[in-house]
Design an enzyme around this catalytic site. Structure first.
Site, PDB file in Angstrom:
ATOM      1  N   HIS A 140       0.833  -1.205   0.000  1.00  0.00           N
ATOM      2  CA  HIS A 140       0.000   0.000   0.000  1.00  0.00           C
ATOM      3  C   HIS A 140       0.869   1.257   0.000  1.00  0.00           C
ATOM      4  O   HIS A 140       0.619   2.202  -0.766  1.00  0.00           O
ATOM      5  CB  HIS A 140      -0.913  -0.028   1.235  1.00  0.00           C
ATOM      6  CG  HIS A 140      -1.770   1.175   1.407  1.00  0.00           C
ATOM      7  ND1 HIS A 140      -3.086   1.231   0.993  1.00  0.00           N
ATOM      8  CD2 HIS A 140      -1.502   2.392   1.955  1.00  0.00           C
ATOM      9  CE1 HIS A 140      -3.583   2.421   1.275  1.00  0.00           C
ATOM     10  NE2 HIS A 140      -2.640   3.144   1.868  1.00  0.00           N
ATOM     11  N   GLU A 141       1.901   1.270   0.837  1.00  0.00           N
ATOM     12  CA  GLU A 141       2.774   2.441   0.910  1.00  0.00           C
ATOM     13  C   GLU A 141       3.657   2.558  -0.334  1.00  0.00           C
ATOM     14  O   GLU A 141       3.955   3.676  -0.781  1.00  0.00           O
ATOM     15  CB  GLU A 141       3.639   2.374   2.173  1.00  0.00           C
ATOM     16  CG  GLU A 141       2.846   2.325   3.476  1.00  0.00           C
ATOM     17  CD  GLU A 141       1.889   3.493   3.636  1.00  0.00           C
ATOM     18  OE1 GLU A 141       2.183   4.581   3.109  1.00  0.00           O
ATOM     19  OE2 GLU A 141       0.837   3.308   4.288  1.00  0.00           O
ATOM     20  N   HIS A 144       1.772   4.444  -2.813  1.00  0.00           N
ATOM     21  CA  HIS A 144       1.830   5.896  -2.579  1.00  0.00           C
ATOM     22  C   HIS A 144       3.114   6.484  -3.154  1.00  0.00           C
ATOM     23  O   HIS A 144       3.097   7.559  -3.767  1.00  0.00           O
ATOM     24  CB  HIS A 144       1.752   6.183  -1.081  1.00  0.00           C
ATOM     25  CG  HIS A 144       0.367   6.080  -0.511  1.00  0.00           C
ATOM     26  ND1 HIS A 144      -0.734   6.647  -1.116  1.00  0.00           N
ATOM     27  CD2 HIS A 144      -0.092   5.503   0.630  1.00  0.00           C
ATOM     28  CE1 HIS A 144      -1.817   6.414  -0.381  1.00  0.00           C
ATOM     29  NE2 HIS A 144      -1.451   5.718   0.683  1.00  0.00           N
ATOM     30  N   GLU A 215      -6.347   6.672  -1.039  1.00  0.00           N
ATOM     31  CA  GLU A 215      -6.244   5.485  -0.193  1.00  0.00           C
ATOM     32  C   GLU A 215      -6.894   4.286  -0.870  1.00  0.00           C
ATOM     33  O   GLU A 215      -6.346   3.172  -0.850  1.00  0.00           O
ATOM     34  CB  GLU A 215      -6.888   5.753   1.172  1.00  0.00           C
ATOM     35  CG  GLU A 215      -6.151   6.764   2.026  1.00  0.00           C
ATOM     36  CD  GLU A 215      -4.724   6.343   2.319  1.00  0.00           C
ATOM     37  OE1 GLU A 215      -4.501   5.141   2.582  1.00  0.00           O
ATOM     38  OE2 GLU A 215      -3.834   7.211   2.285  1.00  0.00           O
TER      39      GLU A 215
END
Length: 318
Positions: A140-141, A144, A215
């Site tokens: 997930h990061e 980003h 997100e």
């Protein structure tokens, strides 16, 4: 027929573009009322300048505020093997970096961008999640970092601040023009002024919606990197069980009132989990999460203060 993954990706992208378009329109109204087309150009010029400079703020400035330490490969070999795989699947050519934050909170966050940045993880996260769940959070990061979400949100924050200041200046100008308007010497643009009055609140809500959109998109991209939606879904549920305790204290229940969701930077966890499980249903069964037999971090880095980080010419020179 489009797959569920592709359909969600297109939906998120369209929503992202529409939100930015709405914020741009809200910014353009007070800028136009103040200085015409030149004011609009100046406003968007400032936004572009912020976007350019925001990508050049060193990640160490963020890390200095958290007291983080660099987590080297020999200290967390299992995590770095996961990071190597995620970076390779994401098409990132830079060397991955992990940072350790000595906090009991369950949290992870990306700092910088794909060129100069990394991912910070807390002690609580290392203790609270399995390796499979941690892989989902790290993916997930990485998403980003890959999409430069810190720069996107910096641009959105600048647009909101400029909208607020523009609306304030228009209101001051309105007060100065009231005598002439009452004398009938000028016509007040009431529709535009009503939009200006609502613009700061609307821009703030759109900025929060953009954060929630990013997100959702990071969740979606994480499943493409790990090919394991269930792992991230399990991690989110674990984070909700730990971090959602304050809801019970404040509201007497685990769920936020529905109207408060519009004031959050992150989407509701149950909605995120629902989307991930819908993707997981298209895949075969995966083995359940289990705790690693060896500690994920063999030696903890020392907590570093502002002087350590601000004195480094770059994150990679250690």
């Amino acid at each position: 027929m489009l797959s569920r993954f592709t359909a969600q990706r297109l939906h998120n992208t369209l929503q992202h573009l529409l939100i930015l378009a709405g914020m741009s329109l809200l910014l353009a109204v007070p800028a136009w009322l103040l200085a015409g087309s030149g004011g609009v150009l100046w406003a968007f010029g400032l936004v572009m300048l912020t976007l350019y400079l925001g990508g050049r703020i060193p990640a160490r400035l963020v890390l200095a505020r958290t007291g983080a330490g660099v987590l080297h490969r020999h200290q967390a070999p299992q995590l770095y093997r996961v990071m190597d795989l995620l970076y390779r699947r994401a098409g990132l050519t830079q060397q991955p970096w992990l940072f350790y934050v000595p906090s009991p909170d369950l949290n992870a966050f990306a700092v910088g961008d794909a060129e100069d940045g990394g991912i910070a993880i807390t002690e609580g996260l290392l203790h609270g999640l399995s390796l499979r769940e941690l892989a989902g959070v790290l993916a997930h990061e990485v998403s980003h970092l890959r999409h430069g979400d810190t720069r996107v949100m910096s641009m959105a924050a600048t647009m909101t601040r400029l909208t607020i200041w523009g609306a304030f200046l228009v209101q001051l100008a309105l007060i100065a023009m009231l005598p002439m308007a009452m004398a009938g010497e000028i016509r007040m643009p009431w529709l535009e002024l009503m939009v200006v009055g609502l613009a700061p609140v609307a821009s703030t809500l759109l900025q929060l919606a953009l954060s929630r959109n990013r997100e959702f998109t990071a969740d979606l991209e994480a499943t493409a990197l790990t090919r394991d939606p269930q792992g991230l879904a399990d991690a989110l549920e674990a984070l909700e069980r730990r971090n959602g305790m304050w809801l019970t204290t404040l509201f007497g229940r685990r769920q936020l009132p529905s109207w408060l969701h519009y004031l959050q930077t992150h989407p509701p966890t149950d909605e995120r989990v629902r989307r991930l499980l819908a993707l997981a249903s298209q895949q075969g069964p995966r083995p359940p999460s289990s705790r690693p037999s060896h500690p994920l971090v063999e030696t903890r880095p020392e907590r570093q203060g502002h002087r350590y980080w601000l004195g480094r010419p770059g994150n990679r020179r250690q």
